[in-house]
Design a protein around this motif. Structure first.
Motif, short mmCIF file in Angstrom:
data_model
loop_
_atom_site.label_atom_id
_atom_site.label_comp_id
_atom_site.label_asym_id
_atom_site.label_seq_id
_atom_site.Cartn_x
_atom_site.Cartn_y
_atom_site.Cartn_z
N GLN A 166 -9.92 -9.89 5.40
CA GLN A 166 -9.52 -10.92 6.36
C GLN A 166 -10.48 -11.01 7.55
OE1 GLN A 166 -4.88 -11.56 5.27
NE2 GLN A 166 -5.28 -10.52 7.20
N HIS A 167 -11.08 -9.89 7.92
CA HIS A 167 -12.09 -9.93 8.97
C HIS A 167 -13.30 -10.72 8.50
CE1 HIS A 167 -13.99 -8.26 12.67
NE2 HIS A 167 -15.10 -8.46 11.97
N VAL A 168 -13.76 -10.45 7.28
CA VAL A 168 -14.88 -11.19 6.72
C VAL A 168 -14.53 -12.68 6.62
CG1 VAL A 168 -16.25 -11.56 4.63
CG2 VAL A 168 -15.86 -9.24 5.47
N ALA A 169 -13.31 -12.98 6.14
CA ALA A 169 -12.89 -14.37 5.99
C ALA A 169 -12.94 -15.11 7.32
CB ALA A 169 -11.48 -14.42 5.41
N ARG A 170 -12.54 -14.44 8.38
CA ARG A 170 -12.57 -15.06 9.71
C ARG A 170 -14.02 -15.36 10.13
NH1 ARG A 170 -9.97 -11.45 11.69
NH2 ARG A 170 -7.90 -12.39 11.44
N MET A 171 -14.93 -14.45 9.83
CA MET A 171 -16.34 -14.66 10.14
C MET A 171 -16.89 -15.86 9.38
SD MET A 171 -17.48 -10.64 9.95
CE MET A 171 -19.19 -10.87 10.36
N VAL A 172 -16.51 -15.96 8.10
CA VAL A 172 -17.01 -17.06 7.28
C VAL A 172 -16.48 -18.40 7.80
CG1 VAL A 172 -17.00 -18.07 4.97
CG2 VAL A 172 -17.27 -15.60 5.25
N TRP A 173 -15.20 -18.46 8.11
CA TRP A 173 -14.63 -19.71 8.63
C TRP A 173 -15.35 -20.14 9.91
CZ3 TRP A 173 -11.80 -23.79 7.51
CH2 TRP A 173 -11.34 -24.59 8.55
N ASN A 174 -15.64 -19.20 10.80
CA ASN A 174 -16.28 -19.53 12.07
C ASN A 174 -17.72 -19.99 11.91
OD1 ASN A 174 -13.96 -18.93 13.53
ND2 ASN A 174 -14.54 -16.79 13.87
N HIS A 175 -18.38 -19.58 10.81
CA HIS A 175 -19.78 -19.92 10.60
C HIS A 175 -19.99 -21.08 9.63
CE1 HIS A 175 -20.67 -15.99 12.45
NE2 HIS A 175 -21.89 -16.42 12.62
N ALA A 176 -18.96 -21.45 8.89
CA ALA A 176 -19.14 -22.46 7.83
C ALA A 176 -19.68 -23.77 8.39
CB ALA A 176 -17.80 -22.70 7.12
N THR A 177 -20.49 -24.41 7.58
CA THR A 177 -21.11 -25.67 7.99
C THR A 177 -20.08 -26.79 8.09
OG1 THR A 177 -23.13 -25.02 6.83
CG2 THR A 177 -22.91 -27.34 7.43
N VAL A 178 -20.16 -27.56 9.15
CA VAL A 178 -19.25 -28.70 9.34
C VAL A 178 -19.93 -29.97 8.83
CG1 VAL A 178 -17.99 -30.10 11.03
CG2 VAL A 178 -18.18 -27.62 11.34
N ALA A 179 -19.21 -30.74 8.04
CA ALA A 179 -19.77 -31.97 7.49
C ALA A 179 -20.16 -32.93 8.61
CB ALA A 179 -18.77 -32.64 6.56
N THR A 180 -21.26 -33.63 8.42
CA THR A 180 -21.73 -34.60 9.42
C THR A 180 -22.25 -35.83 8.70
OG1 THR A 180 -23.35 -35.03 11.14
CG2 THR A 180 -23.98 -33.45 9.47
N SER A 181 -22.19 -36.94 9.35
CA SER A 181 -22.70 -38.18 8.75
C SER A 181 -24.17 -38.40 9.01
CB SER A 181 -21.91 -39.38 9.32
OG SER A 181 -22.07 -39.43 10.74
N ALA A 182 -24.81 -37.46 9.71
CA ALA A 182 -26.22 -37.61 10.03
C ALA A 182 -27.07 -37.50 8.77
CB ALA A 182 -26.66 -36.53 11.03
N GLY A 183 -28.20 -38.22 8.74
CA GLY A 183 -29.16 -38.09 7.66
C GLY A 183 -28.93 -39.07 6.54
#
Length: 304
Positions: free
Chosen positions: A287-304
């Motif tokens: 669960q500690h690792v999972a929290r780290m992954v959620w905080n770092h995951a890429t957020v979708a963007t409409s750029a590009g």
């Protein structure tokens, strides 16, 4: 009837003894993986003397930096804990993978039930009998071991599961006659979960949807692991495994695999832990690792 026997089912959870896993050399890998249907980026048109940097290139560089930081942070955290652990993530937004300690092979315990059901769906072309659908529901949602054994036998045991794994391209998973003692890697488990989302010739659309639905409705006391730190509005599908190992001084193998989607983030994840001092210690690590992954995951963007 199977789905109303949760209290009985929980008492059947896996409690098998196994030999201690061998000491393993561990490493860290950051890799880029593009799905087969992805298209490469078109050449950037810009003045020769002053090439332009597009918004998509800026976003790509940012995601690379973020995933590199995630890799380092996970590796540092795992280095400070007891036992051994491996983590694999495929960020669907960035289309990149992070694998920490790729050489670790661990006992699956009940996460192999995902493999068992995928194999059954493949072998039947997605046409499960009503009894098999009930058995699959009990196996995934309640982690019932008798149900797993029934479907494992229907699959043809280790040889049947191995044949399906070869089709998927799993190279680090070895089915065992005692299914809970199957060994696997975090990377293989991510690829196994990804198969439930890809249009492919191995699993029908309805079969993939059936299994995803079961994994989203795990009974309440098993909703731990990869959902650590994830907000309640996110979609999570998971399967966990937990196993006390007598020959490893009663230390635990605790694992969690699945997917997370929400707040513009989408990724597959597998965390494999071995030699844990207790079940709770393994769960806390995941669960500690999972929290780290959620905080770092890429957020979708409409750029590009």
């Amino acid at each position: 009837m199977r789905r109303t026997r949760a209290a009985v089912i929980r008492r059947r959870r896996l409690a098998t003894t196994v030999a201690a896993a061998s000491a393993l050399t561990v490493g860290v890998v950051l890799a880029t993986q593009l799905p087969a249907h992805s298209h490469s980026r078109q050449p950037i048109k810009a003045a020769a003397s002053h090439p332009a940097v597009t918004a998509s290139e800026t976003a790509d560089a940012a995601s690379n930096a973020g995933l590199a930081t995630l890799r380092k942070d996970i590796a540092a955290y795992l280095a400070a804990r007891h036992g051994a652990a491996s983590v694999a993530i495929y960020d669907r937004t960035a289309r990149k993978s992070v694998v920490v300690h790729p050489s670790l092979r661990g006992r699956t315990a009940s996460i192999v039930k995902v493999d068992i059901l995928e194999t059954r769906l493949h072998q039947t072309g997605g046409h499960l009998s009503e009894d098999q659908r009930e058995t699959a529901t009990s196996m995934i949602e309640n982690s019932d071991n008798d149900s797993a054994t029934e479907l494992w036998d229907d699959d043809g045991g280790p040889s049947g599961v191995h044949a399906y794994n070869a089709e998927v391209g799993l190279t680090q998973t070895t089915p065992n006659a005692d299914w809970g003692l199957t060994t696997t890697s975090a990377a293989d488990q991510v690829n196994l979960v990804r198969e439930l989302f890809r249009h492919n010739s191995l699993l029908t659309k309805s079969g993939r949807k059936f299994q995803r639905t079961l994994m989203r409705h795990i009974e309440s006391d098993q909703r731990w692991g990869i959902n650590g730190g994830v907000p309640s509005n996110a979609i999570v599908g998971n399967k966990n495994g937990w196993l006390p190992v007598t020959e490893d001084h009663n230390r635990w193998a605790v694992n969690s695999i699945g997917w997370v989607k929400g707040d513009g983030k989408s990724y597959f994840i597998a965390v494999i832990t071995q030699h844990d001092a207790s079940e709770d210690y393994g769960i806390d690590t995941i669960q500690h690792v999972a929290r780290m992954v959620w905080n770092h995951a890429t957020v979708a963007t409409s750029a590009g």
